[in-house]
Motif scaffolding. Structure first.
Motif, PDB file in Angstrom:
ATOM      1  N   GLY A 174       0.784  -1.226   0.000  1.00  0.00           N
ATOM      2  CA  GLY A 174       0.000   0.000   0.000  1.00  0.00           C
ATOM      3  C   GLY A 174       0.815   1.276   0.000  1.00  0.00           C
ATOM      4  O   GLY A 174       0.253   2.369  -0.014  1.00  0.00           O
ATOM      5  N   GLN A 175       2.142   1.166  -0.021  1.00  0.00           N
ATOM      6  CA  GLN A 175       3.019   2.337   0.011  1.00  0.00           C
ATOM      7  C   GLN A 175       3.937   2.312  -1.212  1.00  0.00           C
ATOM      8  O   GLN A 175       5.054   1.820  -1.151  1.00  0.00           O
ATOM      9  N   MET A 176       3.421   2.833  -2.318  1.00  0.00           N
ATOM     10  CA  MET A 176       4.171   2.830  -3.574  1.00  0.00           C
ATOM     11  C   MET A 176       4.602   4.248  -3.934  1.00  0.00           C
ATOM     12  O   MET A 176       3.820   5.182  -3.797  1.00  0.00           O
ATOM     13  N   ARG A 177       5.856   4.388  -4.364  1.00  0.00           N
ATOM     14  CA  ARG A 177       6.375   5.678  -4.796  1.00  0.00           C
ATOM     15  C   ARG A 177       6.635   5.640  -6.296  1.00  0.00           C
ATOM     16  O   ARG A 177       7.065   4.639  -6.838  1.00  0.00           O
ATOM     17  N   LEU A 178       6.340   6.761  -6.955  1.00  0.00           N
ATOM     18  CA  LEU A 178       6.668   6.935  -8.369  1.00  0.00           C
ATOM     19  C   LEU A 178       7.884   7.832  -8.444  1.00  0.00           C
ATOM     20  O   LEU A 178       7.865   8.959  -7.956  1.00  0.00           O
ATOM     21  N   GLU A 179       8.953   7.316  -9.047  1.00  0.00           N
ATOM     22  CA  GLU A 179      10.205   8.059  -9.085  1.00  0.00           C
ATOM     23  C   GLU A 179      10.662   8.285 -10.519  1.00  0.00           C
ATOM     24  O   GLU A 179      10.502   7.408 -11.382  1.00  0.00           O
ATOM     25  N   LYS A 180      11.243   9.445 -10.747  1.00  0.00           N
ATOM     26  CA  LYS A 180      11.804   9.764 -12.059  1.00  0.00           C
ATOM     27  C   LYS A 180      13.154   9.085 -12.199  1.00  0.00           C
ATOM     28  O   LYS A 180      14.064   9.309 -11.409  1.00  0.00           O
ATOM     29  N   ALA A 181      13.260   8.236 -13.222  1.00  0.00           N
ATOM     30  CA  ALA A 181      14.523   7.541 -13.472  1.00  0.00           C
ATOM     31  C   ALA A 181      15.242   8.235 -14.611  1.00  0.00           C
ATOM     32  O   ALA A 181      14.988   9.387 -14.933  1.00  0.00           O
ATOM     33  N   THR A 182      16.132   7.524 -15.266  1.00  0.00           N
ATOM     34  CA  THR A 182      16.880   8.096 -16.374  1.00  0.00           C
ATOM     35  C   THR A 182      15.947   8.383 -17.548  1.00  0.00           C
ATOM     36  O   THR A 182      14.841   7.863 -17.618  1.00  0.00           O
ATOM     37  N   SER A 183      16.362   9.221 -18.460  1.00  0.00           N
ATOM     38  CA  SER A 183      15.552   9.529 -19.631  1.00  0.00           C
ATOM     39  C   SER A 183      15.479   8.315 -20.543  1.00  0.00           C
ATOM     40  O   SER A 183      16.308   7.403 -20.465  1.00  0.00           O
ATOM     41  N   CYS A 184      14.476   8.294 -21.420  1.00  0.00           N
ATOM     42  CA  CYS A 184      14.337   7.183 -22.379  1.00  0.00           C
ATOM     43  C   CYS A 184      15.588   7.056 -23.242  1.00  0.00           C
ATOM     44  O   CYS A 184      16.062   5.967 -23.528  1.00  0.00           O
TER      45      CYS A 184
END
Length: 205
Positions: free
Chosen positions: A184-194
Motif C-alpha cells: 500500500g506504500q508505492m512511490r513513483l520516481e523519475k529515473a533516467t531519460s528514455c
C-alpha cells in the motif's frame, strides 16, 4: 427461520452504526443458513473493507454481485477493494494478477461514473487504478476531476500534484519507476531519460 430475521436486523443496525465487527458477526449467523443473502454479503464485504481486510472484502463483494447486489456505493467499494488487493499483489511481485484487478477496478469506476457522473469518489478511485496500470496522464485527469467535484478531497488534490510532476517528467523523456516501501506504500520516481536508458541497454548488449 426467525433467527435469520433477528440476526439480519442486528447486522444491518450494527452496520449503520459503524460497528463493523458486530455487523460481520451477525451477518455470518445468517449466511451460515442462507449463504446467498446478497444484502448481507454486501454489508459483510463493506465491513471487511472498513476494517482493512481487503481480500475478505473483495471475496464477499464478488459473491454479493453474483446475488444481484448493486448501487453506487456497492460498485465503489468493489472498485476500491480491487485496487487494494491489486496493490498487495503487485508488492508481492504478482504483476499479471495485479494488472487484471486494476483493469477490473477501472471498469467498475466507469460503471459508477455512468450512474453518478458527479460523484468524485469514482474519479479518485479510477485514478488509483490507472496509476496501477501505468496510465499516468489519464490518472492525473481523474484526480483533477475528483478534486474539482469535491474540494474537500485532500487525497485527490495531493494525488493530482504528485501525478502532475510524474507526467511532466514523462513528457521530457524520463522513465517512471515504481518502488514499493511496504504493502500500500508505492512511490513513483523519475529515473533516467528514455534516451539515456536506450544508451545503457545498447552499452550492455
Amino acid at each position: 427461520m426467525w433467527k435469520v430475521g433477528i440476526y439480519g436486523s442486528l447486522a444491518k443496525r450494527a452496520f449503520r452504526r459503524g460497528n463493523h465487527e458486530a455487523a460481520i458477526a451477525h451477518a455470518d449467523e445468517v449466511l451460515a443458513r442462507r449463504p446467498c443473502h446478497g444484502e448481507l454479503l454486501r454489508i459483510k464485504g463493506i465491513s471487511h473493507y472498513s476494517l482493512g481486510q481487503w481480500d475478505k472484502a473483495l471475496a464477499c463483494l464478488r459473491r454479493a454481485a453474483e446475488e444481484g447486489a448493486s448501487g453506487a456505493d456497492f460498485v465503489l467499494y468493489m472498485a476500491r477493494a480491487q485496487v487494494r488487493v491489486a496493490d498487495d499483489l503487485e508488492y508481492k511481485g504478482q504483476h499479471g494478477e495485479a494488472q487484471r484487478l486494476y483493469s477490473e477496478s477501472a471498469r467498475c469506476c466507469q460503471i459508477g461514473i455512468a450512474k453518478s457522473s458527479r460523484d468524485g469518489r469514482f474519479y479518485s478511485c479510477r485514478s488509483l487504478a490507472l496509476i496501477g496500470l501505468g496510465h499516468y496522464e489519464q490518472a492525473l485527469q481523474d484526480s483533477q476531476e475528483a478534486w474539482r467535484l469535491d474540494k474537500n478531497d485532500r487525497h485527490a488534490r495531493a494525488n493530482a500534484g504528485r501525478l502532475k510532476r510524474v507526467v511532466e517528467a514523462q513528457r521530457t523523456g524520463h522513465v517512471i519507476q515504481r518502488r514499493w516501501d511496504s504493502p500500500g506504500q508505492m512511490r513513483l520516481e523519475k529515473a533516467t531519460s528514455c534516451e539515456g536508458l536506450a544508451r545503457m541497454r545498447s552499452a550492455h548488449g
